[in-house]
Design a protein around this motif. Sequence first.
Motif, short mmCIF file in Angstrom:
data_model
loop_
_atom_site.label_atom_id
_atom_site.label_comp_id
_atom_site.label_asym_id
_atom_site.label_seq_id
_atom_site.Cartn_x
_atom_site.Cartn_y
_atom_site.Cartn_z
N MET A 217 0.84 -1.20 0.00
CA MET A 217 0.00 0.00 0.00
C MET A 217 0.88 1.24 0.00
O MET A 217 1.94 1.27 0.63
N GLU A 218 0.42 2.27 -0.70
CA GLU A 218 1.16 3.53 -0.77
C GLU A 218 1.09 4.23 0.57
O GLU A 218 0.08 4.16 1.27
N LEU A 219 2.17 4.90 0.95
CA LEU A 219 2.29 5.47 2.29
C LEU A 219 1.17 6.44 2.61
O LEU A 219 0.60 6.42 3.71
N SER A 220 0.79 7.31 1.67
CA SER A 220 -0.26 8.27 1.96
C SER A 220 -1.61 7.57 2.14
O SER A 220 -2.46 8.03 2.91
N GLU A 221 -1.82 6.44 1.45
CA GLU A 221 -3.05 5.68 1.63
C GLU A 221 -3.07 5.02 3.01
O GLU A 221 -4.12 4.96 3.67
N LEU A 222 -1.93 4.52 3.45
CA LEU A 222 -1.84 3.96 4.80
C LEU A 222 -2.15 5.03 5.85
O LEU A 222 -2.85 4.78 6.84
N LEU A 250 15.52 5.78 1.94
CA LEU A 250 14.63 5.56 0.81
C LEU A 250 13.36 6.38 0.92
O LEU A 250 12.81 6.83 -0.10
N LEU A 251 12.86 6.58 2.13
CA LEU A 251 11.67 7.41 2.32
C LEU A 251 11.93 8.83 1.84
O LEU A 251 11.05 9.48 1.26
N ALA A 252 13.15 9.32 2.06
CA ALA A 252 13.51 10.67 1.62
C ALA A 252 13.87 10.69 0.13
O ALA A 252 13.68 11.71 -0.54
N TRP A 253 14.39 9.59 -0.38
CA TRP A 253 14.87 9.50 -1.78
C TRP A 253 13.73 9.43 -2.78
O TRP A 253 13.79 9.98 -3.88
N ALA A 254 12.64 8.77 -2.42
CA ALA A 254 11.56 8.47 -3.36
C ALA A 254 10.75 9.70 -3.72
O ALA A 254 10.63 10.66 -2.96
N THR A 255 10.18 9.66 -4.91
CA THR A 255 9.24 10.68 -5.35
C THR A 255 7.94 10.55 -4.55
O THR A 255 7.51 9.44 -4.22
N ALA A 256 7.32 11.67 -4.25
CA ALA A 256 6.05 11.64 -3.52
C ALA A 256 5.03 10.79 -4.27
O ALA A 256 4.88 10.88 -5.48
N GLY A 257 4.35 9.91 -3.52
CA GLY A 257 3.37 9.02 -4.12
C GLY A 257 3.95 7.72 -4.62
O GLY A 257 3.23 6.86 -5.14
N LYS A 258 5.25 7.54 -4.45
CA LYS A 258 5.91 6.32 -4.92
C LYS A 258 6.62 5.60 -3.77
O LYS A 258 7.71 5.04 -3.94
N VAL A 259 6.01 5.62 -2.61
CA VAL A 259 6.50 4.86 -1.46
C VAL A 259 5.42 3.85 -1.07
O VAL A 259 4.30 4.23 -0.71
N PHE A 260 5.76 2.57 -1.17
CA PHE A 260 4.82 1.50 -0.85
C PHE A 260 5.41 0.62 0.24
O PHE A 260 6.61 0.35 0.26
N LEU A 308 9.83 -2.36 1.80
CA LEU A 308 9.63 -0.99 1.33
C LEU A 308 9.96 -0.94 -0.16
O LEU A 308 11.04 -1.38 -0.59
N LEU A 309 9.03 -0.43 -0.95
CA LEU A 309 9.23 -0.21 -2.38
C LEU A 309 9.24 1.29 -2.62
O LEU A 309 8.24 1.96 -2.36
N ALA A 310 10.36 1.81 -3.09
CA ALA A 310 10.52 3.25 -3.30
C ALA A 310 10.82 3.51 -4.77
O ALA A 310 11.63 2.81 -5.38
N GLY A 311 10.15 4.50 -5.33
CA GLY A 311 10.29 4.75 -6.75
C GLY A 311 10.63 6.18 -7.10
O GLY A 311 10.31 7.13 -6.38
N ARG A 312 11.30 6.30 -8.23
CA ARG A 312 11.51 7.57 -8.91
C ARG A 312 11.14 7.37 -10.37
O ARG A 312 10.78 6.27 -10.78
#
Length: 409
Positions: A217-222, A250-260, A308-312
């Motif tokens: 689940m995406e962090l903002s949804e959680l 990774l939480l700081a590295w990822a683009t907003a909305g791309k942290v699961f 943790l899945l982090a994306g850019r």
Amino acid sequence: MPGTCWLVRAGFSGRCAWALDDEALLLTPEGHPPEAYPVRELQGVGGDEYTVGLVVDSQTVALSRLGADGSTLRERLARLWLPARTQALRLAGSGDGAPFAGAVTAGGATFPFRALLFDDVLVFATPGRDVQPLFLALLADVAHDRPAYRVTATGWDGAATVFSKLAGQTDAFAAALADRRAGLAAEAAAALASHLPALPLGGRAALSAAWPPGRMMELSELERVAPGFTRALASSWLAMLPRKAQGETLLAWATAGKVFLGYSRSAADQVPAQAPAEDAPEAPPASSDEAEGAEASGPGDPTAPLWLLAGRDDGWLLECLSLADHATYRFAAGEQVPGLVSQLLCAPQFSRTALYQPLEELVGDQAEFAPAARDLPFLGALRARFTGRMIHTSVAAWKRALDSPFPRA
């Protein structure tokens, strides 16, 4: 169980003798040596009352002119094949695997099916097609339409799979699905109580229904489902894990909305006792900053491993925060990656080896991983996007690798 038939396969059409035991179908084409087809390696079983159709290495093998043996052979082969293939693809979950049969409708088409229902996955097959997993953690709802004798399983993505014509087993099937989904929710509640004690009880209750083990689940949804989740994660679950530093980075590295985030049921199948640690340092730290950032030793927490899945824009990084002997996995960009990773974590016998090892190297002691790596669609799609691993030797070295360009898949 022997007999004769007319065989059509690539390079041959003619008379053939056949024999079936619990492990393999043996075909002896006229004028040719015997050919053994292991039941667990068949990619599909179909046919009708008088014919049997097999899928082998994505090619069709057809047996006809079977006479009275046709329906008996097809029935026995289908019964042997489903559990054997389920084991070969590493999809056998916990529990006994209760058998069901009926009709399934998905994507506008309806086919007969056979299924095995485990505690965490429904594995089913339709004629001529390979087995398919329906992971229970990825179902948002199961609706039982009693007057229509129909059960509809709807995923979090809105996709619906309808089961019907269950020959008097509709109520039992619906009840079994409900019971197993309730079991996953109970597991989720226990994991959240253990790892997120700082989260209010109401938030944990809401999450136990929406965030079962395996679902990313995406962090903002959680945070939306359970206000205060991000703060509770940082102060409790993440704070106690061996990959805390990597998680925060990774939480700081990822683009907003791309942290699961997601967690799996158990680490037992992910870290076989005989498997070497991926992240054993190959050499001592080469500089003082690496020595200061050396990795903590120890296996970590194997209960409900947190991922943790982090994306850019250029790709994704997958990190197991709970276990110290996992590498960081890199994947090419794509909106499908979070859903594919969810299926990976739901897989009852998830193996890192099947994720990254080249197919030609899955031999010998690792041959058991080849069928899943080759034939599971979600695993194949992830393997196609896999671009490499970042091995943990020290935090400083890992952070330098984090800033390197993503290689191509």
